[in-house]
Design an enzyme around this catalytic site. Structure first.
Site, PDB file in Angstrom:
ATOM      1  N   GLY B  21       0.835  -1.206   0.000  1.00 26.35           N
ATOM      2  CA  GLY B  21       0.000   0.000   0.000  1.00 26.35           C
ATOM      3  C   GLY B  21       0.864   1.248   0.000  1.00 26.35           C
ATOM      4  CB  CYS B 168     -27.198   2.509  27.241  1.00 24.86           C
ATOM      5  SG  CYS B 168     -25.757   2.850  28.242  1.00 24.86           S
ATOM      6  CB  CYS B 427       6.004  -9.348  26.327  1.00 26.36           C
ATOM      7  SG  CYS B 427       5.269  -9.578  24.709  1.00 26.36           S
TER       8      CYS B 427
END
Lengths: 328, 623
Positions: B21, B168, B427
């Site tokens: 891209g 909501c 990690c």
């Protein structure tokens, strides 16, 4: 902002093509871009990167001036020249690259400007808003910069050089006013006054801050050497080192700078580079210059004042303000 | 730098590029010019018009074609002798397994989404291949280097996940324009044109039951299209607001919304008036309400009346011109009519709730989570990627840098290199630290844990779940029929009722064979969750912020010419907080930029966050 002629709307075609960038700089900037005319003197891997960027961005027109016939060497960092002598043979760099660039964006006029940059006259310059010069002798750069400044029309001047793994950009926007937008603050109108190229390279070194990048000094030594020898930028080799070191000593003595501020290794690198361009550095310099020209045309965003340096050795891209703008 | 050694390393290297891209086009060009001669390129996307302003290897005539293939052909034109292998495929496909990755000397990412980035990170870790990662947004960008055992991996720092909103807020109490967009896109648009069997929180019941229908969105075969459009308008912008207003409790500390009815917004226009202009619509063009109503400028903010006209017109055009697609549509930012419908509906709703209206251009940015992009930043980032790749090939790890491309110079720098960080010991991707999951084991189904946590948060593709030595779930092909049936059954069971019950203190092992990733999750039973703050009904933690230590190069200094004592990056290594602060600077800048074009950016500066997986979306569309 606003300004004359900005009223017309962008066409649907323009809006679709430029959608992502309009989200960066706004419609107004896009309209200004489409009315700007850019001249590039000196076609090489670095200026081609710049050309690609502003053609994609959608400037009004781009003119290329470089009558040199394409040689094998020109192919190294230039993706616009197909490696096929039947295509480029006997044709100028400007001609061959112009053809490829047209394809990038049919909405931009790309043309060849024939002629000798060292003879450009004032009226010719008036056709442009932006002039970019590369790989031309200092004398020619000073001449063009001086002519830009004499015109009543505002013409921004840039010089760009890639020395293999490092590079330099110079900008003279004369008096430039723009809208500054800092995070969390209201947009503010700002004014900047730029020195000419002559002024920027003649500043006494002693008056510069200690942290000034070493490349600034090294480039001045190299430039001074090339000028006195009547050579074009990059017409050097390592064999010139003794003469260049003598030049360094002479300049440092005259301007009271410690010679260690201009390391010999750095000068060696610049000399060995010759005209060689490292493609990633071309991309970085051409990207920065593209962005600077877009900022200058759109009058949006802090423009670089007035030098930019990149060096792969430390990976930094720094701006230098020479002579330093006095703090208020 | 073009030393003989680096030229040799470049020539001999085999590299994998993921993404063709914005960054990818620039990267492929710069790699080829630099002398790389064995490049493999993966991208699943096809070319679109809005790519052409920066993805310079593509032309208008290429629209619709594979990015990977077209990019390859374009670069071969100026470097015909190099080898470029292009794959029009998803990097997550099984063919790109650990063995595939192992053949490369370095992997270079030019991706646009977090999901794929995490996947590539895991494969690089498993294959022990260095990764150079990158991303850009507008004038900002960054390049980072990830080498197993030497620097942090891409996931050592927790990444922001796509913003989700409490239901909501979307259905009853929007306070920002983006809430109205989400309502228009995920509820209204989905209800009108999407899969009828999907859950939807829009109220479909009418007031008095005067209509025989149980769902007001259903259109009778003989119902006039104008009538129908107006009925829908009054229902969603008028009646549903009235219903919401009945709930006094909601509005105690909130501004009360105003119901909007078509008789008030367009009192002069009779039913037939709108329909006439449509007929002159050129049959070949994509139907567009803007075109048929004569609105030209997508930057313009329409009045309430104009939004109402656009809304009615889009509804009618969908039924008249795109009848066949109704029931299968998914919102797509490149679908003009869909963007028009969502823009107008979001604006009418915004009007009800006293939220400022926005232009179609802005609304499209919000709805499509469009990230700003320019050619210049991508070009520079690609240059920086190549510079790091050359260092990686030479094993020059003391000089690895992560580089930030800034919009406003910081200490004179527009390109700011920082030394990489050491791996984060906690990690879960590159170390073995267990995670902690707070969850209600008595009410949560295994399926929810797999979807919301294992797939969405941990980014696993084809997960396997084990409790002790009992396998409760496995994904992927090649399962025996009875196994598959058994796993399908388990998916619908609550955790505590699985063959090996999951209760407080249970340890889950989850694995993804493709990614060669395995991690442990300790379960903590909890019954109460805050609906606003913990909308998933479960909370994953234990992935603590890392202690920041940088890779120590001798003396921690930068090479070559930066010998001055207080050199800028030297400061950074002296101050472990610098990197984090810089991230904050980048983020705040972004939010600031975004304020001018609505709240476009809810995400990280290097990722496009989509509500839906874009690949999924494309696949569905093409079916």
């Amino acid at each position: 902002m606003g300004g004359a002629g900005a009223e017309e709307e962008l066409t649907a075609q323009e809006t679709a093509l430029y959608d992502r960038q309009i989200r960066v700089w706004g419609v107004d900037a896009q309209k200004r871009l489409s009315k700007a005319h850019v001249l590039v003197c000196g076609v090489n891997g670095t200026t081609i990167e710049f050309c690609k960027n502003i053609v994609l961005a959608g400037v009004g027109s781009l003119s290329l001036m470089d009558d040199h016939i394409v040689t094998q060497d020109d192919l190294n960092a230039n993706f616009l020249i197909p490696p096929d002598e039947s295509i480029y043979g006997g044709r100028s760099r400007a001609e061959v690259c112009c053809e490829s660039l047209k394809d990038f964006n049919p909405m931009v006029r790309v043309a060849v400007a024939k002629g000798d940059p060292s003879l450009i006259d004032g009226e010719f310059l008036d056709r442009f808003d932006i002039i970019v010069v590369s790989c031309r002798p200092l004398k020619t750069k000073l001449f063009i910069n001086d002519n830009c400044r004499k015109r009543s029309k505002h013409i921004a001047f840039y010089s760009i050089e890639c020395k293999d793994s490092c590079g330099e950009i110079f900008a003279d926007l004369q008096n430039h006013s723009y809208v500054q937008k800092m995070p969390g603050k209201e947009p503010e109108q700002q004014e900047l006054t730029y020195p000419s190229l002559q002024e920027a390279i003649s500043v006494p070194w002693k008056s510069l801050p200690k942290k000034t990048t070493k490349l600034y000094f090294a480039m001045r030594v190299l430039e001074s050497f090339e000028s006195s020898e009547g050579r074009n930028p990059g017409e050097t080799s390592l064999s010139d080192l003794p003469a260049v070191l003598a030049r360094r000593k002479e300049m440092c003595d005259r301007m009271s700078l410690n010679e260690s501020q201009i390391p010999t290794v750095l000068l060696e690198r610049l000399l060995a580079a010759g005209k060689k361009e490292h493609p990633p550095v071309c991309a970085i310099l051409g990207g920065i210059l593209g962005q600077e020209v877009i900022k200058s045309i759109s009058c949006k965003g802090d423009p670089m004042k007035n030098f930019f340096y990149f060096d792969t050795a430390d990976g930094k891209g720094v701006m230098e303000d020479v002579p330093p703008t006095p703090a208020d | 730098m073009a030393s003989a050694a680096s030229e040799e390393a470049v020539k001999a290297a085999k590299v994998l590029m993921v993404g063709a891209g914005g960054i990818g086009c620039e990267l492929l060009k710069t790699l080829a010019l630099t002398g790389f001669s064995d490049i493999h390129l993966i991208d699943l996307d096809t070319i679109e018009v809005s790519n052409l302003n920066r993805q310079f290897l593509f032309r208008k005539s290429h629209v619709g074609q594979s990015k990977a293939h077209v990019a390859r052909d374009a670069v071969l034109k100026f470097r015909p002798k190099i080898n470029i292998s292009s794959y029009h495929a998803n990097v997550k496909d099984a063919q790109f397994n650990v063995d595939f990755f192992k053949q490369f000397n370095v992997v270079l990412n030019g991706l646009d989404n977090l999901d794929a980035r995490r996947h590539v990170n895991r494969l690089c870790l498993a294959a022990e291949v260095p990764l150079v990662e990158s991303g850009t947004t507008g004038f900002l960008g960054q390049v980072t280097v990830h080498v197993k055992g030497k620097t942090e991996c891409y996931e050592c720092q927790p990444k922001p996940v796509p913003k989700s909103y409490p239901v909501c807020t979307i259905t009853s109490t929007p306070s920002k324009f983006v809430h109205c967009i989400v309502w228009a896109k995920d509820l209204l648009f989905a209800k009108l044109f999407g899969d009828k069997n999907q859950d939807n929180d829009l109220n479909v019941h009418s007031k008095d039951g005067s209509s025989s229908k149980s769902d007001v969105f259903e259109r009778d075969v003989d119902e006039d299209l104008d009538q129908y459009a107006r009925r829908i308008y009054d229902h969603v912008f008028g009646y549903n607001i009235e219903v919401a207003l009945d709930n006094e409790e909601t509005w105690k500390n909130r501004r009360r919304p105003t119901p909007v009815y078509i008789r008030d917004t367009l009192p002069e226009e009779t039913v037939q008036q709108n329909g006439t202009s449509r007929e002159c619509n050129n049959g070949h063009e994509e139907p567009s309400a803007m075109a048929s109503l004569g609105f030209r400028n997508p930057q313009e903010i329409w009045t309430l009346a104009d939004n109402s006209r656009v809304f009615l017109e889009t509804l009618k055009l969908f039924f008249e011109k795109r009848q066949k697609e109704i029931g299968n549509l998914i919102f797509d930012k490149d679908d003009q009519l869909a963007v028009e419908l969502v823009t107008s509906a979001a604006n009418i709703r915004a009007h009800s709730f006293g939220i400022p209206l926005h232009s179609l251009f802005e609304a499209k940015g919000v709805a499509g989570n469009i990230v700003h992009a320019v050619a210049t930043t991508n070009a520079m980032i690609a240059g920086l990627i190549v510079i790091e790749a050359v260092k990686v090939l030479q094993g020059d790890y003391k000089n690895y840098r992560m580089t930030y491309c800034l919009e406003h110079a910081k200490r004179k720098m527009l390109l700011m290199p920082v030394e990489p960080f050491e791996p984060n010991e906690s990690c879960y991707v590159c170390s073995e630290t267990p995670l902690l999951l707070d969850v209600n084991t008595k009410t949560t189904k295994l399926r929810e844990v797999i979807d919301k946590i294992i797939k969405s948060k941990l980014g696993m593709n084809l997960p396997l779940v084990m409790i002790g030595s009992t396998l409760v779930f496995e994904d992927g092909d090649g399962l025996e029929e009875d196994e598959a049936a058994n796993y399908a059954l388990n998916l619908e069971k609550v955790l505590a009722e699985l063959p090996a019950p999951v209760i407080n203190g249970t340890k889950l092992t989850v694995e993804d064979f493709q990614q060669e990733l395995s991690c442990s999750i300790n379960i903590k039973h909890r019954e109460e969750f805050d609906e606003e703050k913990e909308p998933d009904g479960m909370v994953l933690s234990g992935w603590s912020a890392p202690v920041e230590k940088q890779v120590t190069s001798n003396g921690g200094k930068l090479a070559a010419s930066s010998s001055s004592a207080h050199d800028t990056v030297g400061d950074a290594s002296a101050n472990p907080g610098t990197k984090r602060k810089l991230d904050e600077v980048l983020e705040s800048k972004e939010n600031c930029d975004a304020s001018s074009s609505a709240q476009v950016i809810e995400d990280d500066d290097d990722t496009i966050m989509l509500d839906e997986d874009p690949t999924l979306l494309k696949k569905k569309r093409s079916q």
